[in-house]
Design an enzyme around this catalytic site. Structure first.
Site, PDB file in Angstrom:
ATOM      1  N   LYS A   1       0.945  -1.218  -0.152  1.00 55.04           N
ATOM      2  CA  LYS A   1       0.067  -0.008   0.157  1.00 55.04           C
ATOM      3  C   LYS A   1       0.886   1.108  -0.058  1.00 55.04           C
ATOM      4  O   LYS A   1       1.588   1.442   0.904  1.00 55.04           O
ATOM      5  CB  LYS A   1      -0.913   0.017   1.278  1.00 55.04           C
ATOM      6  CG  LYS A   1      -1.970   1.244   1.235  1.00 55.04           C
ATOM      7  CD  LYS A   1      -2.320   1.449   2.612  1.00 55.04           C
ATOM      8  CE  LYS A   1      -1.773   2.532   3.326  1.00 55.04           C
ATOM      9  NZ  LYS A   1      -1.574   3.797   2.644  1.00 55.04           N
TER      10      LYS A   1
ATOM     11  N   GLU B   1       9.815  15.335  15.985  1.00 57.01           N
ATOM     12  CA  GLU B   1       9.846  15.445  14.545  1.00 57.01           C
ATOM     13  C   GLU B   1       9.200  16.167  13.797  1.00 57.01           C
ATOM     14  O   GLU B   1       7.929  16.084  13.777  1.00 57.01           O
ATOM     15  CB  GLU B   1       9.728  13.828  14.103  1.00 57.01           C
ATOM     16  CG  GLU B   1      10.065  13.701  12.799  1.00 57.01           C
ATOM     17  CD  GLU B   1       9.908  12.340  12.146  1.00 57.01           C
ATOM     18  OE1 GLU B   1      11.038  11.821  11.380  1.00 57.01           O
ATOM     19  OE2 GLU B   1       9.109  11.768  12.619  1.00 57.01           O
TER      20      GLU B   1
END
Length: 487
Positions: A191, A396
């Site tokens: 995917k 992050e």
């Protein structure tokens, strides 16, 4: 939100050098690639857009649980009847064929990657696509040598691998996962990310062109629900995921108690460490490449600059001058250094964390640059006056934002570099080989670059510690992850 200064026109500037879109044929709609054919999905559809212009590129089918079941069944048939039984020398022929077709269609793949992802054409053309081909060539070479690779005299494939890849390096992440899986004799259900599905679907066409047996590679598009259906399917033997730490934790919980093997390559907050004896000009290029490459959409980006106090002022002055030369704009322009942010959601996250960094006391600076009116854009940004307590030093950001922290001694540099929940990568800039080796041994990071940054090779394993995941991709460890009895 900070106001970007107006750009002053330099005496000399680059004329536009756009790459032509004519080589790419983007269809109005795409189905799912299952059992060697494109088929309509049972679910709804979604739009994929060009992040540099917000232009709708195509309607893409969203796979539901029924579609995933069809794909897994096709992969299982292909594994038990054809691919798993095929001699490694024959599997290698298909992988070599795929690698050569990727090279032949490299310009088409690079243009499509930049259109759908937003990254500069120079990066997709000169970095992504060549490394993609290199991974297929490398693992094609191993396909008939598995019994001589240290995995036992008769290593066996796992079966069906479910693979879920992110949007920052769509085709490269596909190659990292599909090439070793096929070389080891597995079949795959992959995917791609919902914002960047087009090069994966073009890769499906390459599989057809290479006459790959039906069911060996299946490409199913969709969002989170599609990925969860792959992870939860009882007939999937292996899960390989690259993406956020939160989703990685959810996958680990979902497969706990099952026999599924798992590889997780998750987030990072890498420290790029510059000592006072470093070659400063080279280090500046490494800093820029470490954080502004691919708009900072890199899990191993050097988003924390640790610079020795005695040279901090010189390094920051030179860094600002270098940042002022970066060209932000059209990803298809061959002169562009920093392209578009991949999505509106990611842009909102970058803005939010940058604003928080400023409100917490960080000093924010961006060079003068003209941002396009349409699309998703963020200027290269530098924060100084940052401490370990700032969120921009801990979380992050996944964008072109660099936080600077100073240190005095090597021991202090190690302590600050390791003071993070992540452990994916780090960089060390120094003239002393002994210091490089000492630092590499002390840093809790899966990859440590010495006097360079963001260098990748299919022969070299890549992966992290702590919340950056577990398992390795690339090299022989990447092959072992798809074989029984290996780790």
């Amino acid at each position: 939100m900070v106001k970007v200064p107006e750009r002053t026109t330099p005496f000399f500037d680059y004329a536009p050098a756009p790459e032509s879109r004519a080589i790419v044929d983007i269809k109005a709609s795409y189905g799912l690639f299952i059992d060697g054919e494109f088929v309509d999905g049972h679910g709804s559809s979604f739009k994929t857009i060009n992040p540099s212009s917000e232009e709708v590129l195509a309607e893409v089918a969203e796979a539901d649980e029924a579609d995933i079941d069809l794909a897994v069944r096709a992969a299982r048939r292909a594994h038990s009847r054809v691919w798993g039984r095929m001699p490694g020398s024959e599997r290698a022929k298909y992988l070599f064929r795929i690698a050569r077709i990727i090279q032949e269609r490299s310009r088409e793949l690079a243009v499509l990657e930049s259109i759908d992802n937003g990254k500069p054409i120079r990066e997709s053309r000169d970095v992504d696509i060549p490394v993609v081909a290199a991974h297929f060539f490398y693992y094609a070479g191993w396909a008939d040598k598995l019994s001589h690779a240290g995995f036992g005299t008769d290593p066996k494939s796992l079966g069906v691998a479910g693979q879920i890849i992110p949007w920052n390096f769509p085709l490269l992440m596909l190659a990292w996962k599909i090439a070793p899986a096929l070389a080891a004799g597995n079949t795959v259900v992959l995917k791609p990310a919902e914002t960047t599905p087009l090069t994966a679907l073009l890769f499906a066409e390459i599989c057809q062109q290479a006459d790959l047996p039906p069911g060996v590679v299946n490409i199913v598009t969709g969002a989170g629900a599609t990925g969860r259906a792959i992870v939860a399917h009882p007939d999937v033997d292996k899960i390989a995921f690259t993406g956020s730490t939160d989703v990685g934790k959810a996958i680990a919980r979902a497969v706990a108690g099952t026999k599924k093997k798992v590889t997780l390559e998750l987030g990072g907050k890498a420290a790029n460490i510059v000592f006072d004896d470093a070659p400063i000009d080279e280090a500046i290029e490494g800093i820029v490449n470490g954080i502004f490459f691919n708009q900072g959409h890199v899990c191993c980006a050097g988003s924390r600059l640790l610079v020795q106090e005695s040279v901090a002022e010189e390094v920051l002055d030179r860094l600002k001058r270098r940042m002022s030369t970066l060209r932000v704009g059209d990803p298809l322009d061959k002169n562009t250094d920093v392209g578009a942010i991949n999505s509106a959601e990611q842009l909102a996250k970058i803005r939010e964390l940058s604003d928080i960094g400023e409100s917490e006391g960080g000093e924010r600076w961006s060079p003068a640059c003209d941002l396009p009116e349409n699309g998703f854009w963020f200027p290269p940004t530098l924060f100084t006056g940052v401490t370990q307590a700032h969120r921009i030093a801990r979380e992050e950001i996944f964008g072109p934002v660099l936080s600077t922290i100073t240190f005095r001694t090597p021991a202090e540099a190690v302590e600050k570099a390791n003071n993070t929940p992540f452990g994916l990568s780090a960089g060390v800039w120094t003239d002393k080989g002994s210091r490089i080796l000492w630092m590499a041994n002390q840093l809790r990071a899966g990859v440590v670059w010495a006097n360079t940054f963001n260098k990748f090779d299919p022969t070299s394993p890549f992966g992290g510690y702590k919340e950056s995941g577990y398992g390795r991709e690339g090299g022989l460890p990447g092959l072992a992850a798809y074989l029984k009895g290996s780790s």
